[in-house]
Design a protein around this motif. Structure first.
Motif, PDB file in Angstrom:
ATOM      1  N   PRO A 251       0.881  -1.321   0.074  1.00 40.71           N
ATOM      2  CA  PRO A 251       0.062   0.133   0.062  1.00 40.71           C
ATOM      3  C   PRO A 251       0.721   1.458   0.070  1.00 40.71           C
ATOM      4  O   PRO A 251       1.760   1.511   0.856  1.00 40.71           O
ATOM      5  N   GLY A 252       0.415   2.288  -0.902  1.00 41.25           N
ATOM      6  CA  GLY A 252       1.370   3.719  -1.175  1.00 41.25           C
ATOM      7  C   GLY A 252       2.511   3.423  -1.631  1.00 41.25           C
ATOM      8  O   GLY A 252       3.282   4.186  -1.817  1.00 41.25           O
ATOM      9  N   GLU A 253       2.712   2.182  -2.095  1.00 47.54           N
ATOM     10  CA  GLU A 253       4.262   1.962  -2.746  1.00 47.54           C
ATOM     11  C   GLU A 253       4.278   1.640  -4.330  1.00 47.54           C
ATOM     12  O   GLU A 253       3.083   1.449  -4.834  1.00 47.54           O
ATOM     13  N   VAL A 254       5.231   2.373  -4.827  1.00 49.73           N
ATOM     14  CA  VAL A 254       5.546   1.809  -6.327  1.00 49.73           C
ATOM     15  C   VAL A 254       6.728   1.221  -6.741  1.00 49.73           C
ATOM     16  O   VAL A 254       7.683   1.358  -6.080  1.00 49.73           O
ATOM     17  N   ARG A 255       6.396   0.252  -7.665  1.00 48.38           N
ATOM     18  CA  ARG A 255       7.735  -0.321  -8.196  1.00 48.38           C
ATOM     19  C   ARG A 255       8.286   0.388  -9.411  1.00 48.38           C
ATOM     20  O   ARG A 255       7.501   0.492 -10.431  1.00 48.38           O
ATOM     21  N   VAL A 256       9.606   0.262  -9.370  1.00 47.62           N
ATOM     22  CA  VAL A 256      10.094   1.013 -10.579  1.00 47.62           C
ATOM     23  C   VAL A 256      11.243   0.094 -11.221  1.00 47.62           C
ATOM     24  O   VAL A 256      11.986  -0.426 -10.681  1.00 47.62           O
ATOM     25  N   ARG A 257      10.938  -0.241 -12.570  1.00 48.60           N
ATOM     26  CA  ARG A 257      11.998  -0.701 -13.366  1.00 48.60           C
ATOM     27  C   ARG A 257      13.280   0.077 -13.512  1.00 48.60           C
ATOM     28  O   ARG A 257      13.227   1.097 -14.292  1.00 48.60           O
ATOM     29  N   ILE A 258      14.362   0.067 -12.851  1.00 44.21           N
ATOM     30  CA  ILE A 258      15.446   0.824 -12.959  1.00 44.21           C
ATOM     31  C   ILE A 258      16.095   0.935 -14.439  1.00 44.21           C
ATOM     32  O   ILE A 258      16.456   0.100 -15.067  1.00 44.21           O
TER      33      ILE A 258
ATOM     34  N   GLY B 124      13.877   5.426 -13.683  1.00 46.16           N
ATOM     35  CA  GLY B 124      13.506   4.187 -14.271  1.00 46.16           C
ATOM     36  C   GLY B 124      12.061   4.481 -14.673  1.00 46.16           C
ATOM     37  O   GLY B 124      11.369   5.516 -14.703  1.00 46.16           O
ATOM     38  N   ILE B 125      11.223   3.519 -14.876  1.00 46.35           N
ATOM     39  CA  ILE B 125      10.018   3.464 -15.451  1.00 46.35           C
ATOM     40  C   ILE B 125       8.966   2.693 -14.427  1.00 46.35           C
ATOM     41  O   ILE B 125       9.363   1.706 -14.032  1.00 46.35           O
ATOM     42  N   VAL B 126       7.999   3.385 -13.793  1.00 45.44           N
ATOM     43  CA  VAL B 126       6.968   2.825 -12.997  1.00 45.44           C
ATOM     44  C   VAL B 126       6.387   1.303 -13.749  1.00 45.44           C
ATOM     45  O   VAL B 126       5.887   1.392 -15.004  1.00 45.44           O
ATOM     46  N   ASP B 127       6.366   0.510 -13.066  1.00 44.09           N
ATOM     47  CA  ASP B 127       5.824  -0.973 -13.853  1.00 44.09           C
ATOM     48  C   ASP B 127       4.615  -1.695 -12.936  1.00 44.09           C
ATOM     49  O   ASP B 127       4.263  -2.695 -13.158  1.00 44.09           O
ATOM     50  N   ALA B 128       4.437  -1.107 -11.621  1.00 48.94           N
ATOM     51  CA  ALA B 128       3.518  -1.461 -10.764  1.00 48.94           C
ATOM     52  C   ALA B 128       3.356  -0.618  -9.605  1.00 48.94           C
ATOM     53  O   ALA B 128       4.178  -0.199  -9.154  1.00 48.94           O
ATOM     54  N   VAL B 129       2.129  -0.540  -9.292  1.00 47.33           N
ATOM     55  CA  VAL B 129       1.781   0.175  -8.084  1.00 47.33           C
ATOM     56  C   VAL B 129       0.992  -0.539  -7.244  1.00 47.33           C
ATOM     57  O   VAL B 129       0.122  -1.444  -7.505  1.00 47.33           O
ATOM     58  N   GLY B 130       0.906  -0.020  -5.812  1.00 45.45           N
ATOM     59  CA  GLY B 130       0.371  -0.808  -4.673  1.00 45.45           C
ATOM     60  C   GLY B 130      -1.094  -0.147  -4.696  1.00 45.45           C
ATOM     61  O   GLY B 130      -1.406   0.543  -5.453  1.00 45.45           O
ATOM     62  N   SER B 131      -1.589  -0.618  -3.531  1.00 49.27           N
ATOM     63  CA  SER B 131      -3.006  -0.161  -3.323  1.00 49.27           C
ATOM     64  C   SER B 131      -3.023   1.251  -2.756  1.00 49.27           C
ATOM     65  O   SER B 131      -1.834   1.684  -2.307  1.00 49.27           O
ATOM     66  N   GLY B 132      -4.079   1.940  -2.777  1.00 52.03           N
ATOM     67  CA  GLY B 132      -4.275   3.212  -2.082  1.00 52.03           C
ATOM     68  C   GLY B 132      -4.206   4.350  -3.264  1.00 52.03           C
ATOM     69  O   GLY B 132      -4.286   4.041  -4.441  1.00 52.03           O
ATOM     70  N   ASP B 133      -4.049   5.540  -2.820  1.00 50.28           N
ATOM     71  CA  ASP B 133      -4.454   6.714  -3.774  1.00 50.28           C
ATOM     72  C   ASP B 133      -2.966   7.095  -4.071  1.00 50.28           C
ATOM     73  O   ASP B 133      -2.218   8.114  -3.556  1.00 50.28           O
ATOM     74  N   ILE B 134      -2.592   6.477  -5.179  1.00 56.61           N
ATOM     75  CA  ILE B 134      -1.432   6.906  -5.770  1.00 56.61           C
ATOM     76  C   ILE B 134      -1.460   7.459  -7.252  1.00 56.61           C
ATOM     77  O   ILE B 134      -1.997   6.902  -8.112  1.00 56.61           O
ATOM     78  N   ASP B 135      -0.842   8.744  -7.264  1.00 53.27           N
ATOM     79  CA  ASP B 135      -0.959   9.533  -8.549  1.00 53.27           C
ATOM     80  C   ASP B 135       0.058   9.247  -9.589  1.00 53.27           C
ATOM     81  O   ASP B 135       0.365  10.189 -10.014  1.00 53.27           O
ATOM     82  N   VAL B 136       0.780   8.007  -9.772  1.00 53.14           N
ATOM     83  CA  VAL B 136       1.517   7.873 -10.767  1.00 53.14           C
ATOM     84  C   VAL B 136       0.799   6.532 -11.483  1.00 53.14           C
ATOM     85  O   VAL B 136       0.280   5.746 -10.992  1.00 53.14           O
ATOM     86  N   GLU B 137       1.201   6.599 -12.885  1.00 51.22           N
ATOM     87  CA  GLU B 137       0.736   5.398 -13.644  1.00 51.22           C
ATOM     88  C   GLU B 137       1.920   4.539 -14.195  1.00 51.22           C
ATOM     89  O   GLU B 137       2.807   5.165 -14.306  1.00 51.22           O
ATOM     90  N   VAL B 138       1.727   3.268 -14.408  1.00 43.33           N
ATOM     91  CA  VAL B 138       2.379   2.201 -15.125  1.00 43.33           C
ATOM     92  C   VAL B 138       3.102   3.003 -16.447  1.00 43.33           C
ATOM     93  O   VAL B 138       2.021   3.474 -17.294  1.00 43.33           O
ATOM     94  N   GLY B 139       4.143   3.038 -16.736  1.00 46.70           N
ATOM     95  CA  GLY B 139       4.900   3.430 -17.982  1.00 46.70           C
ATOM     96  C   GLY B 139       5.398   4.816 -17.734  1.00 46.70           C
ATOM     97  O   GLY B 139       6.089   5.112 -18.629  1.00 46.70           O
ATOM     98  N   GLN B 140       4.865   5.544 -16.553  1.00 50.95           N
ATOM     99  CA  GLN B 140       5.546   6.974 -16.298  1.00 50.95           C
ATOM    100  C   GLN B 140       7.220   6.744 -16.138  1.00 50.95           C
ATOM    101  O   GLN B 140       7.605   6.010 -15.332  1.00 50.95           O
TER     102      GLN B 140
END
Length: 404
Positions: free
Chosen positions: A86-93, A136-152
Motif C-alpha cells: 500500500p502506497g508503494e510503487v515499483r520502478v524498473r530501474i 526508471g519506469i513505473v511498472d507496478a503500483v500498490g493499493s491506495g491513492d497513488i497518482d502515478v501510472e504504469v509506464g511513467q
C-alpha cells in the motif's frame, strides 16, 4: 488442458528470456582473485496488491542486484523481485549513478552500511543492494491513492522518509543504497513520495543525475549568493561541475574551478569555465591574482584537507565557504582566521524540496552532460565502472541497468 499447457510454456519462456536462467553469481573480490560460489536460487512466492487491485496476487521472480557485503566485497546476485505494498510503487530501474559515497563505502567502509547492527531508522541489518542515484519506469503500483501510472518515467529521491519528521528530512538521514536496499537492481519498490515524474525534455539518463545535481543545487542555494559575486569551486568532479552549472543557471558568471586532474580541467574549460591547477608551481600566485582583495564565496566539492585552508585564505572579509564534500579525516581550521574577518563556513548535505527545481532546470538545458558522463553495462560495474572512476579516467558513471 492442452491450451493451459501452452500458456504455461509461453509464460516460462518469457520469464527465461527476461531474466535468464540465473543459477550462479560471481563473487567479485575487487582487489583479489575471483572465485565462484553457487547460490541457492529459488522462485519465491510473494503476495501483494498489484496495480491497485486488491486481491490480485503475483509471483515474485529473481532479479539481478549488486550487493555490498563489506570492504571491497561487492557481488552480483539473484534476489527476489519486490512487490509494492500500500502506497508503494515499483520502478524498473533504467540507470543508476555511482556516487563518491559509494566508492568510499566500497573501498574504505563500511561507514554507513548497517552490516552488523540494525540501522536505528530503517531497521535494516546485513548486506545492502547498492545504488541511490536512479531513474526508471513505473511498472507496478500498490493499493491506495497513488497518482502515478504504469509506464511513467521517474527520478527517485532516495531519502528514507520518517513519518512526521519533515523538519529533519535530510539531517542525519537514512538513504536507500546505504542504510537499506537501493537501486542497483532490475527493479525497486519505494513510497510514492520518493518519485518525481520526468518531463519529456529530460531523458532517463539525465533523470539518474537529478540526485547528484540536487546535492550541488542545494549547496548553492544555501550559500545565498548574488549575481555579481565571484566564486571559486574546488573540485572538478560531478558535484563541482554541477555546482558551477547551478551557479551559471542563477546568472552568476564569475566562476573559477580548481582541479588537479588535467582531463577534468579540459572538460570544464570546454564547458566555458576558467580553471586552475593546484599542483602547479605558480598556483598560489595565480590564486592570489585571481582573488585580488578576495572572493565572495568558495565551494569545497573536493573533500581534501588542504582545500579548507586555501579557500579560507582567498575569501574576502565577510566571505562564505560552503562545504559540500565529505572528508575521510578531520581537518584542522584556524578559527582566528575566520573570526578576524568574519568569514563564514557553511555546510550542506543532500537536498530538501530541490528535485522539482533541478528537473525544471534540466528540462531547460542548464545541465549539459555529454562531455562528463558515461554509461557502463550492468555486469561491467566492477571491471569498468569502478576501475575507471578510481583511476580518474571517468568523471561520472551511470550503470545501465535496463536502459531506456
Amino acid at each position: 488442458m492442452v491450451e493451459l499447457l501452452v500458456v504455461v510454456m509461453r509464460t516460462t519462456l518469457l520469464h527465461r528470456r527476461r531474466y535468464g536462467k540465473r543459477t550462479w553469481a560471481m563473487k567479485r573480490r575487487l582487489n583479489g582473485p575471483r572465485c565462484e560460489e553457487q547460490l541457492d536460487v529459488r522462485k519465491v512466492r510473494q503476495s501483494g496488491d498489484v496495480l491497485g487491485i486488491p486481491g490480485i496476487k503475483q509471483k515474485g521472480y529473481e532479479m539481478r542486484a549488486w550487493v555490498y557485503h563489506g570492504n571491497e566485497d561487492l557481488r552480483i546476485e539473484d534476489v527476489p523481485e519486490p512487490i509494492p505494498g500500500p502506497g508503494e510503487v515499483r520502478v524498473r530501474i533504467a540507470y543508476n549513478g555511482i556516487c563518491g559515497s559509494d566508492l568510499h563505502e566500497i573501498f574504505n567502509g563500511p561507514m554507513f552500511t548497517p552490516l552488523e547492527t540494525a540501522h536505528p531508522t530503517t531497521g535494516h541489518r546485513g548486506p545492502v543492494v547498492l545504488g541511490h542515484e536512479a531513474s526508471g519506469i513505473v511498472d507496478a503500483v500498490g493499493s491506495g491513492d497513488i497518482d502515478v501510472e504504469v509506464g511513467q518515467r521517474v527520478a527517485i529521491e532516495p531519502v528514507f522518509r520518517v513519518p512526521g519528521d519533515d523538519a529533519n528530512y535530510n539531517l542525519d538521514a537514512a538513504f536507500y543504497g546505504l542504510s537499506l536496499n537501493g537501486f542497483l537492481a532490475d527493479c525497486a519498490v519505494v513510497p510514492r513520495g520518493a518519485l518525481h515524474v520526468l518531463p519529456d525534455e529530460v531523458s532517463l539518463m539525465d533523470g539518474a543525475l537529478s540526485e547528484p545535481i540536487a546535492v550541488a543545487w542545494r549547496a548553492v542555494e544555501r550559500a545565498d549568493l548574488s549575481v555579481d559575486d565571484s566564486v571559486v569551486v574546488f573540485g572538478g568532479g560531478p558535484i563541482g561541475i554541477a555546482a558551477a552549472l547551478s551557479l551559471r543557471a542563477k546568472k552568476i558568471n564569475r566562476i573559477v574551478i580548481v582541479e588537479p586532474a588535467q582531463r577534468r580541467r579540459g572538460v570544464v574549460r570546454g564547458m566555458g569555465f576558467d580553471t586552475l591547477d593546484p599542483t602547479s608551481a605558480d598556483f598560489r600566485d595565480n590564486l592570489a591574482s585571481l582573488a585580488g582583495s578576495g572572493v565572495q564565496a568558495c565551494i569545497n566539492a573536493a573533500g581534501v584537507a588542504p582545500v579548507m585552508a586555501q579557500a579560507i585564505d582567498i575569501l574576502a572579509p565577510g566571505g562564505k565557504l560552503m562545504v559540500v564534500a565529505t572528508h575521510l579525516e578531520p581537518v584542522p581550521i584556524d578559527l582566528n582566521q575566520l573570526l578576524m574577518a568574519e568569514k563564514t563556513i557553511l555546510t550542506s548535505i543532500g537536498y530538501r524540496d530541490d528535485f522539482p527545481n533541478v528537473i525544471e532546470q534540466q528540462a531547460r538545458g542548464a545541465f549539459p552532460t555529454s562531455s562528463w558522463v558515461e554509461t557502463v553495462p550492468f555486469d561491467a560495474l566492477v571491471e569498468t565502472g569502478l576501475s575507471r572512476l578510481r583511476t580518474g579516467e571517468a568523471i561520472k558513471t551511470l550503470i545501465e541497468v535496463n536502459g531506456g
